[in-house]
Design an enzyme around this catalytic site. Structure first.
Site, PDB file in Angstrom:
ATOM      1  N   ALA A 192       5.662  18.047 -39.523  1.00 28.62           N
ATOM      2  CA  ALA A 192       6.779  18.675 -38.816  1.00 28.62           C
ATOM      3  C   ALA A 192       7.862  17.640 -38.563  1.00 28.62           C
ATOM      4  O   ALA A 192       7.575  16.538 -38.089  1.00 28.62           O
ATOM      5  CB  ALA A 192       6.296  19.283 -37.504  1.00 28.62           C
ATOM      6  N   SER A 224       2.832  15.579 -36.715  1.00 32.46           N
ATOM      7  CA  SER A 224       4.229  15.343 -36.357  1.00 32.46           C
ATOM      8  C   SER A 224       4.783  14.173 -37.154  1.00 32.46           C
ATOM      9  O   SER A 224       4.045  13.283 -37.583  1.00 32.46           O
ATOM     10  CB  SER A 224       4.342  15.009 -34.867  1.00 32.46           C
ATOM     11  N   ASP A 225       6.093  14.192 -37.365  1.00 33.60           N
ATOM     12  CA  ASP A 225       6.741  12.959 -37.782  1.00 33.60           C
ATOM     13  C   ASP A 225       6.564  11.955 -36.643  1.00 33.60           C
ATOM     14  O   ASP A 225       6.333  12.331 -35.487  1.00 33.60           O
ATOM     15  CB  ASP A 225       8.218  13.195 -38.076  1.00 33.60           C
ATOM     16  N   TRP A 226       6.676  10.685 -36.968  1.00 40.59           N
ATOM     17  CA  TRP A 226       6.319   9.628 -36.013  1.00 40.59           C
ATOM     18  C   TRP A 226       7.303   9.618 -34.835  1.00 40.59           C
ATOM     19  O   TRP A 226       8.480   9.318 -34.998  1.00 40.59           O
ATOM     20  CB  TRP A 226       6.275   8.292 -36.737  1.00 40.59           C
ATOM     21  N   ALA A 228       8.059  12.335 -33.100  1.00 38.13           N
ATOM     22  CA  ALA A 228       8.777  13.606 -32.993  1.00 38.13           C
ATOM     23  C   ALA A 228       8.287  14.469 -31.832  1.00 38.13           C
ATOM     24  O   ALA A 228       8.982  15.397 -31.425  1.00 38.13           O
ATOM     25  CB  ALA A 228       8.662  14.394 -34.297  1.00 38.13           C
TER      26      ALA A 228
END
Length: 828
Positions: A192, A224-226, A228
């Site tokens: 995401a 998640s993106d890091w 996010a």
């Protein structure tokens, strides 16, 4: 061990609700949590669309570097991309990596997108097909792939907060489509993005549940993106399964408390844990399964990295083949291929020739074991046959490059490289080591560390005013031979991790240096919360005279049998975290090409970029060859093309404008936090056709070393709604050399009851033929290419009636046309 639902539930029952919740955020930057009660080990993740970096940013831990994603899409060769996915998987297994954070499936919506090199194309169908091929190649070898960044994460400006406003039809038909293809290919994770869509951040967005998990049946892990995840309850109640990185995410103990007080339902957490356990079981990381990862050293541990074994010859050969397969011959006026037997002198011109840019900037960056420049490749190909003359030309616009080991020595040992020291608050040395260069993104942390110091003894080969710099955040200083050059406090203007940890801006100072007089350069930066620890020390010699450089290049070109001039972008222009503001290569590079072309009609311009750039001199040169960011074997692969050992196999995955002002979609700058996708369905070639504009080069364009005639298109008289359609295109090789042609099929729907593009890409097939030979390409047009999303019914529908099928060489060259009757239910 078994992966049945019953077995997963049995394991789940061993954990308390709190223990389950705690599994759902990272243990470290790159690792998930272990759970001894289940025999669950940590899962190791790594960035890696073009190479598998592993857990540490350390130039001593090298990685095979493939061509950029835009170059892979340009191959229009799914079998080759699948093989390259297998190479990445082998690299991951060597490094103890379980999960590869690739492929990137966002689209080239605007030519200004700063991360085009990491994305495949402008088109959802091509992106989906190439992305699915990479997923298959990676996962066939027991490494999990990750489709990212879900969804509409197509530009970099304000990417952490931007709210993308996109209509439901465009979202379904354009931006979600490549992710659906990845799910169909069995991708194990979906990431995401940072952005919001229609008012809700993606890590809490309902799109994670439907269509991803519901309609598409995705049973993997949504990560998640890091960084996010910025809140607990709304993201935990959504379809997000894993918050990275850890251990200080907004989940962890906060999520455990939310489960305990009932604000996040237990069954919601249980579904997330089931998905994580299912992934771990597939990876052999659960119970009695044999782990596929060896547990590479965690970031920040103190053991020095082990040297990587030499790259296997077959890996180098595959990477080299990919360079030629993705290189796009944009124009050729009888100059290419160059015949080595008729060459005595070849002029190779441009800074990018000697320092070819092999990869884009940002989190995807790796340290390759070697890099073959265009100059290296040409010299190797012509060794013993012709003389190669190199003229560097003017320095491209952009920041000074990091110190390389060939330009300085460690002042303590005298060996090539720099001295890295960690100091305490009183300036006492806690740790010291020699490093190969000045780009130190993760200096080794030791207890009590307060200041990072990087020192190097410069050995100038050019006299004059040098530009010296230090990049990072917080308090920094730079001194030369004990004389202060700069000092100040430089707070980060953003919390974008790509900027803080990978590409911090540099602060510069000038200093006069003399040849033969070494100078000691010392850079320091204090470590402070929120500023990261990346420290980059750079140095650039005086720029050559901008007026004299083209003249020198022209003289060299005039005295040669052929000239190869290499121009391209810099990390300042194409990099994660920033969108571009221009497509220009700059006045100095454009002047260089014009000067060389005027001096020698047998001039080949090689373009070294990850995405579109303006080529105002394209009609003045003998040939234009697009190299992309070609990876570590770039120079050899391009030499194969330049001298005819291989055909340039690439076709453009993105339409290239002659000038930025011509492009129908350019906006990447949000207004009041919102970025409207007002163009709807009309992205890429669709937008150009809608506005009746002619680009420099169409989507699908690319020349080979032979010519083709498209002779006949055969379409079935009718097809049922919801069925794939098979069309056949007969083509003939009309040239004097065997070659490969990419036959492309487009659709149109005259008189449609719903809004449609003028025409849109629907499928392709590649064929090979000898001179004079005719072959038939069989192209499958998937049923999805004919369907549209009916917003009123919230369902897919296919219009019946007369459709138009077009075939040719690009979106702008489709000489063959036939009609298709679609029958059956499905008006929308």
């Amino acid at each position: 061990m078994g992966t049945s639902d019953e077995e997963i539930d049995r394991l789940l029952g061993k954990l308390t609700p709190r223990a389950r919740a705690l599994l759902l955020d990272g243990a470290t930057t790159w690792r998930t949590r272990a759970e001894p009660a289940l025999g669950l080990r940590e899962l190791v993740m790594s960035d890696g669309p073009a190479g598998v970096r592993g857990e540490a940013w350390d130039e001593r831990i090298t990685s095979v570097l493939l061509p950029s994603a835009s170059a892979l899409a340009a191959t229009w060769d799914e079998d080759l991309v699948e093989s390259l996915g297998g190479l990445l998987a082998a690299e991951a297994r060597r490094k103890g990596v379980d999960v590869l954070l690739a492929p990137t499936l966002n689209l080239h919506r605007s030519p200004l997108g700063g991360r085009h090199f990491e994305c495949f194309s402008e088109d959802p169908e091509l992106t989906g097909r190439v992305g699915a091929a990479l997923v298959r190649g990676v996962q066939a070898h027991g490494v999990a792939a990750t489709a990212k960044h879900y969804v509409a994460n197509d530009s970099e400006t304000d990417r952490l907060t931007v709210d993308v406003r996109v209509d439901e039809r465009a979202l379904r038909e354009v931006y979600l489509a490549p992710f659906e293809a990845a799910v169909d290919a069995g991708v194990r994770l979906v990431m995401a993005g940072y952005n919001a869509v229609d008012g809700t951040t993606m890590t809490a967005n309902a799109l994670l549940s439907d269509p991803l998990k519901g309609e598409w049946g995705f049973d993997g892990v949504v990560v998640s993106d890091w960084g996010a995840v910025r809140s607990t309850e709304d993201t935990a109640r959504s379809g997000l399964d894993l918050a990275m990185p850890g251990p200080d995410s907004p989940w962890g103990e906060a999520l455990a408390r939310a489960v305990a007080d009932g604000t996040v339902p237990e069954d919601t957490v249980d579904d997330k844990v089931r998905r994580l356990l299912r992934l771990a079981a597939w990876l052999g990381a659960l119970g009695e399964g044999e782990p596929t990862a060896s547990g590479a050293a965690r970031a920040g541990t103190e053991a020095p990295p082990a040297p990587r074994p030499a790259v296997a010859p077959r890996e180098r050969a595959l990477a080299r083949r990919a360079v030629a397969a993705g290189s796009v011959l944009l124009a050729n006026r009888g100059v290419l291929p160059l015949d080595p037997g008729h060459l005595r002198t070849v002029a190779v011109i441009g800074a990018h020739a000697a320092r070819t840019r092999t990869q884009g900037g940002g989190s995807a960056g790796v340290f390759p074991p070697h890099e073959v420049s265009v100059l290296d490749g040409v010299r190797a190909a012509l060794r013993g046959r012709a003389r190669v003359v190199h003229v560097p030309g003017p320095r491209p616009d952009g920041p000074a490059p990091p110190l390389g080991h060939d330009a300085c020595t460690d002042p303590r040992s005298g060996l090539p490289g720099v001295l890295l020291r960690m100091l305490d608050a009183d300036g006492r040395e806690l740790y010291a080591e020699r490093r190969r260069g000045g780009r130190l993104l993760e200096p080794r942390l030791v207890p009590g560390a307060h200041t990072v110091e990087v020192s190097a003894r410069l050995r100038p080969r050019t006299a004059g005013r040098w530009t010296l710099g230090v990049a990072g955040f917080g308090r920094m200083s730079l001194a030369l031979d004990g004389r202060p050059l700069l000092a100040g406090d430089f707070p980060p203007p953003t919390d974008d991790p790509a900027v803080v940890h990978v590409n911090p801006p540099a602060q510069y100072a000038g200093a006069d240096l003399a040849v033969g007089q070494d100078a000691l350069l010392v850079a320091r930066r204090e470590l402070a919360p929120g500023t990261g620890r990346a420290t980059v020390v750079s140095a650039a010699p005086p720029a050559p005279d901008a007026a004299a450089s083209p003249a020198e290049a022209a003289r060299a070109a005039a005295g040669a049998d052929a000239a190869i001039v290499v121009v391209g972008t810099t990390e300042h222009g194409e990099c994660e975290g920033y969108d571009r503001t221009t497509l220009s290569l700059g006045a100095t590079q454009n002047a260089l090409v014009r000067a060389v072309a005027a001096a020698n009609p047998r001039t080949v311009a090689v373009v070294n970029s990850g995405g579109p750039v303006e080529l105002p001199w394209r009609d003045a040169v003998g040939a234009v060859l697009l190299a992309w960011f070609p990876g570590q074997e770039g120079g050899d692969g391009l030499a194969d093309v330049l001298f005819g050992r291989a055909e340039p196999g690439g076709r453009l995955p993105t339409t290239w404008p002659a000038a930025l002002a011509d492009a129908p979609v350019t906006r990447t700058l949000p207004a009041d936090g919102r970025l409207p996708y007002d163009e709807g369905l009309h992205v890429g070639h669709r937008g150009w056709l809608r506005h009746a504009r002619v680009p420099a080069y169409w989507f699908g364009h690319g020349l080979g070393y032979t010519t083709w005639a498209h002779e006949e298109l055969t379409v079935p008289p009718r097809a049922g709604a919801g069925e794939d359609v098979t069309v056949r295109v007969r083509v003939r090789n009309t040239g004097a050399r065997s070659g490969r042609e990419v036959v492309q099929v487009y659709l149109a729907r005259p008189g449609s009851a719903v809004e449609r593009p003028v025409r849109w890409f629907a499928g392709y097939a590649a064929v090979r033929a000898r001179p004079g030979e005719s072959v038939t390409a069989t192209v499958r047009v998937p049923a999805r290419a004919l369907r549209h999303w009916c917003v009123r019914e919230r369902a897919w529908r296919t219009e019946t009636g007369r459709w138009r099928v077009l075939a040719g060489r690009s979106a702008g060259e489709v000489p063959l046309v036939a009609d298709l009757e679609v029958v059956g239910p499905g008006s929308g």
